[in-house]
Design a protein around this motif. Structure first.
Motif, PDB file in Angstrom:
ATOM      1  N   MET A   1       0.843  -1.196   0.000  1.00 39.23           N
ATOM      2  CA  MET A   1       0.000   0.000   0.000  1.00 39.23           C
ATOM      3  C   MET A   1       0.876   1.243   0.000  1.00 39.23           C
ATOM      4  N   VAL A   2       0.751   2.065  -1.012  1.00 43.26           N
ATOM      5  CA  VAL A   2       1.538   3.292  -1.061  1.00 43.26           C
ATOM      6  C   VAL A   2       0.595   4.479  -1.131  1.00 43.26           C
ATOM      7  N   GLU A   3       0.714   5.354  -0.154  1.00 43.12           N
ATOM      8  CA  GLU A   3      -0.086   6.573  -0.158  1.00 43.12           C
ATOM      9  C   GLU A   3       0.775   7.682  -0.736  1.00 43.12           C
ATOM     10  N   SER A   4       0.206   8.471  -1.639  1.00 42.40           N
ATOM     11  CA  SER A   4       1.012   9.560  -2.180  1.00 42.40           C
ATOM     12  C   SER A   4       1.181  10.615  -1.098  1.00 42.40           C
ATOM     13  N   PRO A   5       2.324  11.344  -1.122  1.00 42.58           N
ATOM     14  CA  PRO A   5       2.562  12.354  -0.083  1.00 42.58           C
ATOM     15  C   PRO A   5       1.428  13.361   0.026  1.00 42.58           C
ATOM     16  N   GLY A   6       0.833  13.714  -1.136  1.00 45.75           N
ATOM     17  CA  GLY A   6      -0.269  14.670  -1.106  1.00 45.75           C
ATOM     18  C   GLY A   6      -1.461  14.129  -0.335  1.00 45.75           C
ATOM     19  N   SER A   7      -1.739  12.852  -0.542  1.00 45.25           N
ATOM     20  CA  SER A   7      -2.896  12.286   0.144  1.00 45.25           C
ATOM     21  C   SER A   7      -2.628  12.147   1.639  1.00 45.25           C
ATOM     22  N   VAL A   8      -1.359  11.875   1.998  1.00 40.11           N
ATOM     23  CA  VAL A   8      -1.003  11.824   3.411  1.00 40.11           C
ATOM     24  C   VAL A   8      -1.279  13.178   4.055  1.00 40.11           C
ATOM     25  N   PHE A   9      -0.898  14.237   3.332  1.00 42.84           N
ATOM     26  CA  PHE A   9      -1.073  15.596   3.867  1.00 42.84           C
ATOM     27  C   PHE A   9      -2.554  15.902   4.072  1.00 42.84           C
ATOM     28  N   ILE A  10      -3.344  15.668   3.004  1.00 34.57           N
ATOM     29  CA  ILE A  10      -4.776  15.986   3.082  1.00 34.57           C
ATOM     30  C   ILE A  10      -5.454  15.193   4.186  1.00 34.57           C
ATOM     31  N   ASN A  11      -5.053  13.933   4.311  1.00 33.79           N
ATOM     32  CA  ASN A  11      -5.653  13.096   5.340  1.00 33.79           C
ATOM     33  C   ASN A  11      -5.397  13.633   6.735  1.00 33.79           C
ATOM     34  N   ALA A  12      -4.151  13.996   7.005  1.00 34.03           N
ATOM     35  CA  ALA A  12      -3.832  14.475   8.351  1.00 34.03           C
ATOM     36  C   ALA A  12      -4.410  15.874   8.581  1.00 34.03           C
ATOM     37  N   PHE A  13      -4.527  16.640   7.485  1.00 30.71           N
ATOM     38  CA  PHE A  13      -4.962  18.032   7.593  1.00 30.71           C
ATOM     39  C   PHE A  13      -6.484  18.120   7.736  1.00 30.71           C
ATOM     40  N   LEU A  14      -7.208  17.477   6.812  1.00 32.89           N
ATOM     41  CA  LEU A  14      -8.663  17.632   6.802  1.00 32.89           C
ATOM     42  C   LEU A  14      -9.432  16.349   7.100  1.00 32.89           C
ATOM     43  N   ALA A  15      -9.243  15.340   6.266  1.00 31.99           N
ATOM     44  CA  ALA A  15     -10.124  14.171   6.340  1.00 31.99           C
ATOM     45  C   ALA A  15     -10.052  13.485   7.701  1.00 31.99           C
ATOM     46  N   ASN A  16      -8.836  13.334   8.229  1.00 36.23           N
ATOM     47  CA  ASN A  16      -8.706  12.786   9.568  1.00 36.23           C
ATOM     48  C   ASN A  16      -8.005  13.811  10.431  1.00 36.23           C
ATOM     49  N   ASN A  17      -8.616  14.980  10.533  1.00 36.42           N
ATOM     50  CA  ASN A  17      -7.997  16.080  11.267  1.00 36.42           C
ATOM     51  C   ASN A  17      -7.514  15.613  12.632  1.00 36.42           C
ATOM     52  N   PHE A  18      -6.268  15.980  12.930  1.00 33.07           N
ATOM     53  CA  PHE A  18      -5.647  15.476  14.156  1.00 33.07           C
ATOM     54  C   PHE A  18      -6.472  15.758  15.396  1.00 33.07           C
ATOM     55  N   VAL A  19      -7.042  16.948  15.463  1.00 38.24           N
ATOM     56  CA  VAL A  19      -7.770  17.298  16.679  1.00 38.24           C
ATOM     57  C   VAL A  19      -9.209  16.801  16.608  1.00 38.24           C
ATOM     58  N   LEU A  20      -9.878  17.085  15.507  1.00 38.92           N
ATOM     59  CA  LEU A  20     -11.319  16.886  15.468  1.00 38.92           C
ATOM     60  C   LEU A  20     -11.749  15.473  15.103  1.00 38.92           C
ATOM     61  N   ALA A  21     -10.844  14.684  14.518  1.00 40.22           N
ATOM     62  CA  ALA A  21     -11.241  13.314  14.211  1.00 40.22           C
ATOM     63  C   ALA A  21     -10.407  12.302  14.978  1.00 40.22           C
ATOM     64  N   MET A  22      -9.162  12.660  15.297  1.00 42.81           N
ATOM     65  CA  MET A  22      -8.313  11.701  16.000  1.00 42.81           C
ATOM     66  C   MET A  22      -8.188  12.051  17.482  1.00 42.81           C
ATOM     67  N   PHE A  23      -8.724  13.163  17.880  1.00 46.35           N
ATOM     68  CA  PHE A  23      -8.694  13.581  19.293  1.00 46.35           C
ATOM     69  C   PHE A  23      -7.283  13.739  19.835  1.00 46.35           C
ATOM     70  N   LEU A  24      -6.348  14.175  19.013  1.00 42.82           N
ATOM     71  CA  LEU A  24      -4.995  14.364  19.531  1.00 42.82           C
ATOM     72  C   LEU A  24      -4.777  15.852  19.793  1.00 42.82           C
ATOM     73  N   GLY A  25      -4.086  16.145  20.879  1.00 46.82           N
ATOM     74  CA  GLY A  25      -3.799  17.540  21.202  1.00 46.82           C
ATOM     75  C   GLY A  25      -5.000  18.292  21.733  1.00 46.82           C
TER      76      GLY A  25
END
Lengths: 192, 230, 203
Positions: free
Chosen positions: A1-25
């Motif tokens: 499984m290879v995620e493109s760097p862009g998709s990694v960014f979007i995922n952490a930024f919006l789709a799985n937002n660190f605070v609002l979806a992953m509850f971190l920080g």
């Protein structure tokens, strides 16, 4: 499984937002998000530490794996983060006193910010390569800053409105965060 | 040493460095032995757990298998029986044999990004029908009640067997396995996504596709050797 | 008011009056992230309690020797050690549970409750008192997590500990299991607590 760097960014930024979806920080998110002008420096400082932590964690993980010492990973990461926060603090103090004054009080808080350790742990668990790890740190930092900014701007408005005494404080912030989180769910699947 | 430096000297109650180092060494020794003890103490149980979990998943996708043998497909293209940790670049798969020693299917792992985190699946390939017979989820953090529908939803399970024929030159699958919107499945290699759990459905399809594209073309020359238990 | 033994007071401090989840709102990340079901919440609470009690006990034992200049670093290393231990223990007990809790077991390290207890209590008190105090906090944290996990599982999946409660006719309120649900349910609990606290103060 290879995620493109862009998709990694979007995922952490919006789709799985660190605070609002992953509850971190969440601690700083609930603690220092009452004013816009403190939200931005806090986000910037955290993003910076995330970069440092992500880069060093990548190297240390490679080193530990090479020697078969994976069971020391957690201890190594937390020590790295604590010491890199110290280092950032010292460097800033010496070379950029103005920036240090702006960020200074937040830096010690960042050590116990689970978003930073989260970046290191998740990038290891998902076996990201170096570029992906950097993009992950960037996305996580941007996501954290965005959530902080959104929350702060809502709370600034809220300070001017009348709220029943019983809901004031953390309960209200959590309800707000819930609504924000609900709207962020609209980004699901964006990163592919 | 002038007055100024004396002023900045550590106060009387400050810890001398030698003592600090001694205490830190003591703490490190205690912590080190605790971690090593925990690691060693649980190692066999953890490995046993992992083996049981994998075996259970393989049995689930290949229910008629009586014996399961793990193999490596080495980067050189050679086949080897699994023994310990796989070498870098090797693909791991499990061959299931029935009571008469006939190959009933191949099980292998795949992974793709789902809604919350990576979804890891184990799919079963039937070499006789050249089709993916089914799958099991090994690990996922998908939302309970939504994402886990992929293992329960009858319509979704009806997608299988899924055509996984090799292309004529044998270097890839003839048709990419992919998820399509609910109700629009027209080909045997398409996965009809669950309405409301599209992202997880897509992840399952992509995990199977990527893993099958990597494994099956390289596996096909060995199928004759694998057909009977050795 | 009846006089209770001091240890009991100390214990109840963390369970009730200073409850880390409902009153102090500390250590929220794992609280929200793993509380999708009662069993996950309970395991996470127990794991945190284990780390809290054992690291506070060790810190309290070593409190006279730990140099104050490097105390925070020492505490973090000790906490990380016990988290690693608990991480392996959970892997040995159940892989399913380990997968469900994911990276959040390791994130116990940065749970502010633990460092807070170590710094504010264990570093100043003898082992027994530190253990009782930590146990109280741990139980309080577990209770909070459990309350949250139960509500989310009952509303979001119509089940409790995986046992279906309402039969097939129940349409689960799935949003409760999704991230927003975590915020809403915790907000609701806090509201309830502040309501009672205000009523008691007013009465």
């Amino acid at each position: 499984m290879v995620e493109s760097p862009g998709s990694v960014f979007i995922n952490a930024f919006l789709a799985n937002n660190f605070v609002l979806a992953m509850f971190l920080g969440l601690c700083p998110f609930l603690g220092v998000s009452s004013k816009l002008e403190t939200a931005l420096p806090m986000g910037a400082a955290t993003t910076f530490v995330m970069f440092v932590a992500s880069t060093t964690a990548f190297g240390v993980n490679a080193l530990l794996t090479a020697f078969g010492l994976e069971f020391l990973r957690l201890i190594a990461y937390i020590v790295i983060i604590a010491s890199s926060v110290q280092l950032v603090e010292m460097v800033l103090k010496k070379h950029s006193p103005a920036l240090f004054r702006a960020l200074g009080i937040y830096l010690p808080l960042i050590t116990t910010n689970c978003a930073v350790l989260g970046v290191a742990l998740f990038q290891t668990a998902r076996e990201y390569d170096f570029v992906q790890a950097l993009m992950f740190a960037a996305g996580a930092g941007a996501g954290f800053t965005l959530a902080l900014l959104l929350m702060a701007s809502v709370r600034e408005r809220l300070a001017l409105s009348e709220v029943p005494a019983v809901v004031q404080g953390t309960a209200l912030s959590l309800m707000l965060a819930g609504i924000l989180s609900l709207s962020f769910m609209g980004f699901a699947g964006l990163g592919g | 040493m002038n007055e100024q430096t004396v002023h900045f000297m550590p106060r009387m109650d400050a810890t001398p460095p030698a003592r600090m180092v001694r205490v830190l060494a003591l703490v490190a020794a205690i912590c080190g032995s605790l971690v090593v003890a925990a690691h060693q103490g649980t190692l066999s149980a953890v490995q046993e757990n992992k083996r049981i979990a994998l075996e259970r998943a393989v049995r689930k996708v290949l229910p008629e298998a009586r014996e399961i043998i793990a193999y490596w497909l080495l980067p050189s293209g050679a086949l080897a029986k699994a023994n310990g940790a796989p070498p870098p670049g090797a693909l791991v798969f499990h061959a299931g044999y029935d009571a008469s020693g006939r190959l009933v299917g191949i099980a292998a792992e795949g992974a793709a990004k789902g809604y919350a985190d990576t979804v890891r699946v184990l799919y079963a390939y039937d070499p006789h029908a050249q089709a993916v017979r089914g799958f099991a989820v090994i690990a996922s953090r998908e939302t309970p009640g939504i994402g886990d529908k992929v293992t329960k939803d009858k319509d979704f399970l009806a997608n299988f067997p899924l055509s996984a024929q090799l292309s004529d030159d044998g270097t890839a699958l003839a048709h990419e396995i992919r998820a399509v919107k609910h109700g629009t499945k027209t080909h045997p290699w398409e996965v009809d996504a669950i309405a409301g759990a599209t992202i997880t459905s897509r992840a399952v399809a992509r995990a199977i596709n990527e893993a099958a594209q990597a494994l099956l073309p390289r596996l096909s020359p060995h199928l004759a050797t694998l057909a009977q238990k050795t | 008011m009846k006089t209770r033994p001091l240890a009991w007071e100390e214990f109840m401090e963390g369970v009730w009056r200073q409850n880390p989840v409902f009153v102090m709102a500390l250590g929220m990340c794992p609280v929200l992230a793993v509380s999708v079901s009662a069993i996950n919440a309970l395991s996470m609470g127990l794991a945190t309690t284990f780390v809290l009690v054992s690291s506070c006990a060790l810190i309290s034992l070593l409190r006279k020797w730990i140099p104050k200049e490097v105390r925070i670093a020492t505490y973090i290393v000790i906490i990380a050690t016990f988290v690693t231990v608990v991480d392996y223990l959970i892997q040995a007990i159940s892989l399913t549970l380990y997968e469900a809790l994911g990276a959040f077991i390791q994130l116990i390290v940065v749970n502010c409750i633990i460092l807070g207890r170590a710094e504010a209590h264990a570093s100043k008190n003898p082992p027994l008192a530190a253990i009782i105090n930590a146990l109280g906090m741990g139980v309080g944290f577990t209770l909070g997590l459990f309350a949250l996990g139960s509500v989310r599982e009952i509303l979001g999946a119509g089940a409790w500990f995986g046992i279906s409660l309402f039969g097939d006719g129940f349409q689960p309120w799935v949003v409760m299991l999704l991230p927003p649900g975590g915020f809403f349910v915790l907000g609701g609990w806090l509201l309830l607590f502040s309501f009672f606290a205000r009523r008691r103060a007013g009465a």
